[in-house]
Scaffold this motif. Structure first.
Motif, PDB file in Angstrom:
ATOM      1  N   ASP A 160       0.806  -1.212   0.000  1.00  9.51           N
ATOM      2  CA  ASP A 160       0.000   0.000   0.000  1.00  9.51           C
ATOM      3  C   ASP A 160       0.842   1.266   0.000  1.00  9.51           C
ATOM      4  OD1 ASP A 160      -2.407  -1.313  -0.125  1.00  9.51           O
ATOM      5  OD2 ASP A 160      -2.643  -1.449   2.052  1.00  9.51           O
ATOM      6  N   THR A 161       1.986   1.249   0.692  1.00  5.75           N
ATOM      7  CA  THR A 161       2.842   2.435   0.727  1.00  5.75           C
ATOM      8  C   THR A 161       3.345   2.776  -0.667  1.00  5.75           C
ATOM      9  OG1 THR A 161       3.524   1.872   2.970  1.00  5.75           O
ATOM     10  CG2 THR A 161       4.876   3.458   1.803  1.00  5.75           C
ATOM     11  N   THR A 162       3.738   1.758  -1.434  1.00  7.77           N
ATOM     12  CA  THR A 162       4.210   1.988  -2.795  1.00  7.77           C
ATOM     13  C   THR A 162       3.089   2.551  -3.661  1.00  7.77           C
ATOM     14  OG1 THR A 162       5.815   0.217  -2.565  1.00  7.77           O
ATOM     15  CG2 THR A 162       5.294   0.915  -4.802  1.00  7.77           C
ATOM     16  N   SER A 163       1.899   2.013  -3.493  1.00 10.66           N
ATOM     17  CA  SER A 163       0.758   2.501  -4.257  1.00 10.66           C
ATOM     18  C   SER A 163       0.436   3.952  -3.878  1.00 10.66           C
ATOM     19  CB  SER A 163      -0.453   1.607  -4.003  1.00 10.66           C
ATOM     20  OG  SER A 163      -1.559   2.061  -4.731  1.00 10.66           O
ATOM     21  N   GLU A 164       0.472   4.262  -2.575  1.00 11.61           N
ATOM     22  CA  GLU A 164       0.222   5.630  -2.128  1.00 11.61           C
ATOM     23  C   GLU A 164       1.314   6.577  -2.621  1.00 11.61           C
ATOM     24  OE1 GLU A 164      -0.208   5.543   2.116  1.00 11.61           O
ATOM     25  OE2 GLU A 164      -1.952   4.234   2.019  1.00 11.61           O
ATOM     26  N   LEU A 165       2.552   6.102  -2.636  1.00 13.86           N
ATOM     27  CA  LEU A 165       3.661   6.907  -3.123  1.00 13.86           C
ATOM     28  C   LEU A 165       3.482   7.217  -4.611  1.00 13.86           C
ATOM     29  CD1 LEU A 165       6.365   8.290  -2.651  1.00 13.86           C
ATOM     30  CD2 LEU A 165       7.484   6.070  -2.947  1.00 13.86           C
ATOM     31  N   LEU A 166       3.065   6.223  -5.369  1.00 18.77           N
ATOM     32  CA  LEU A 166       2.802   6.433  -6.797  1.00 18.77           C
ATOM     33  C   LEU A 166       1.691   7.465  -6.983  1.00 18.77           C
ATOM     34  CD1 LEU A 166       3.567   5.537  -9.676  1.00 18.77           C
ATOM     35  CD2 LEU A 166       1.831   3.780  -9.486  1.00 18.77           C
ATOM     36  N   ASP A 167       0.641   7.343  -6.177  1.00 17.55           N
ATOM     37  CA  ASP A 167      -0.455   8.316  -6.252  1.00 17.55           C
ATOM     38  C   ASP A 167       0.029   9.723  -5.911  1.00 17.55           C
ATOM     39  OD1 ASP A 167      -2.286   6.369  -6.949  1.00 17.55           O
ATOM     40  OD2 ASP A 167      -3.023   6.073  -4.905  1.00 17.55           O
ATOM     41  N   ALA A 168       0.864   9.836  -4.874  1.00 17.65           N
ATOM     42  CA  ALA A 168       1.372  11.149  -4.454  1.00 17.65           C
ATOM     43  C   ALA A 168       2.225  11.784  -5.548  1.00 17.65           C
ATOM     44  CB  ALA A 168       2.183  11.010  -3.169  1.00 17.65           C
ATOM     45  N   LEU A 169       3.105  11.010  -6.164  1.00 18.76           N
ATOM     46  CA  LEU A 169       3.984  11.552  -7.208  1.00 18.76           C
ATOM     47  C   LEU A 169       3.199  11.955  -8.449  1.00 18.76           C
ATOM     48  CD1 LEU A 169       7.028   9.138  -6.811  1.00 18.76           C
ATOM     49  CD2 LEU A 169       6.983  11.576  -6.279  1.00 18.76           C
ATOM     50  N   THR A 170       2.224  11.136  -8.836  1.00 23.11           N
ATOM     51  CA  THR A 170       1.423  11.503 -10.009  1.00 23.11           C
ATOM     52  C   THR A 170       0.532  12.696  -9.683  1.00 23.11           C
ATOM     53  OG1 THR A 170      -0.218   9.799  -9.463  1.00 23.11           O
ATOM     54  CG2 THR A 170       1.464   9.226 -11.096  1.00 23.11           C
ATOM     55  N   GLY A 171       0.108  12.817  -8.418  1.00 26.82           N
ATOM     56  CA  GLY A 171      -0.665  13.976  -7.988  1.00 26.82           C
ATOM     57  C   GLY A 171       0.145  15.265  -8.033  1.00 26.82           C
ATOM     58  N   LEU A 172       1.466  15.141  -7.904  1.00 27.89           N
ATOM     59  CA  LEU A 172       2.348  16.304  -7.985  1.00 27.89           C
ATOM     60  C   LEU A 172       2.704  16.673  -9.429  1.00 27.89           C
ATOM     61  CD1 LEU A 172       4.752  15.515  -5.011  1.00 27.89           C
ATOM     62  CD2 LEU A 172       3.079  17.371  -5.154  1.00 27.89           C
ATOM     63  N   GLY A 173       2.162  15.914 -10.383  1.00 30.99           N
ATOM     64  CA  GLY A 173       2.366  16.268 -11.783  1.00 30.99           C
ATOM     65  C   GLY A 173       3.359  15.403 -12.543  1.00 30.99           C
ATOM     66  N   TYR A 174       3.949  14.426 -11.879  1.00 34.82           N
ATOM     67  CA  TYR A 174       4.874  13.535 -12.581  1.00 34.82           C
ATOM     68  C   TYR A 174       4.082  12.491 -13.348  1.00 34.82           C
ATOM     69  CZ  TYR A 174       8.614  15.544  -9.799  1.00 34.82           C
ATOM     70  OH  TYR A 174       9.498  16.407  -9.239  1.00 34.82           O
TER      71      TYR A 174
END
Length: 191
Positions: free
Chosen positions: A144-158
């Motif tokens: 889940d942490t990896t999935s949340e991290l992916l969501d956070a980075l894509t939310g920042l525009g990456y």
């Protein structure tokens, strides 16, 4: 059938390689993850030749697992080689298997060209194909942490590819909490 290809890497683009074998340059369509792992010089790829009415296209992969996943995804009706390559460019094999195991269509729908309905269809079809092999999935492959991290980075525009690359570059000794992992990922992305 061409199962493997070994030769001199003479050209690379965002989605393809040209490998020279015996004086002949062979174009091989590859996932982005495979392209970024290859260096200049001699390369070895596991391949799959896709025959269509109007073309013969060679697809190349860095591992057998990637080629097997490509084959499994191609067997799903309505999914072609372009979407299968996009899936492997966006998500590592372990994340695809984890999404199937945990019934998480939102992970699959991150792939460009795959919507919610198609993601659910992919999960349903792959569950049947991986029923015996899902038990062999390494623990924590896509937690889940990896999935949340992916969501956070894509939310920042990456882009998903940039985010995946940053996540894969995290050291094994990286802390488990999301904030620390996000900080390290942003450092590797240069922000």
């Amino acid at each position: 059938m061409i199962a493997t290809l070994e030769g001199q890497l003479t050209q690379a683009s965002a989605d393809a390689l040209v490998v020279t074998v015996g004086g002949v340059g062979i174009e091989v369509i590859t996932p982005y993850s495979t392209i970024e792992k290859l260096g200049a010089g001699r390369v070895f790829l596991y391949t799959r030749l896709v025959v269509r009415e109007d073309s013969l296209t060679l697809y190349g992969f860095g591992t057998v697992a990637e080629r097997d996943m490509f084959d499994a995804v191609l067997k799903i009706s309505g999914i072609g080689p372009k979407i299968a390559i996009a899936m492997l460019s966006t998500l590592p094999v372990e994340h695809i298997r984890s999404a199937v195991l945990n019934d998480r269509p939102e992970i699959i729908s991150r792939v460009p060209g795959i919507g919610k309905k198609t993601a659910q269809k992919v999960l349903l079809e792959l569950q049947d194909k991986f029923a015996g092999s899902l038990d062999a999935l390494p623990a924590g492959a896509a937690d889940d942490t990896t999935s949340e991290l992916l969501d956070a980075l894509t939310g920042l525009g990456y882009s998903v590819v940039e985010a995946q690359t940053a996540i894969q570059q995290l050291p094994l000794s990286a802390p488990a909490d999301l904030e620390a992992r996000l900080r390290l990922a942003l450092q590797s992305l240069g922000r």
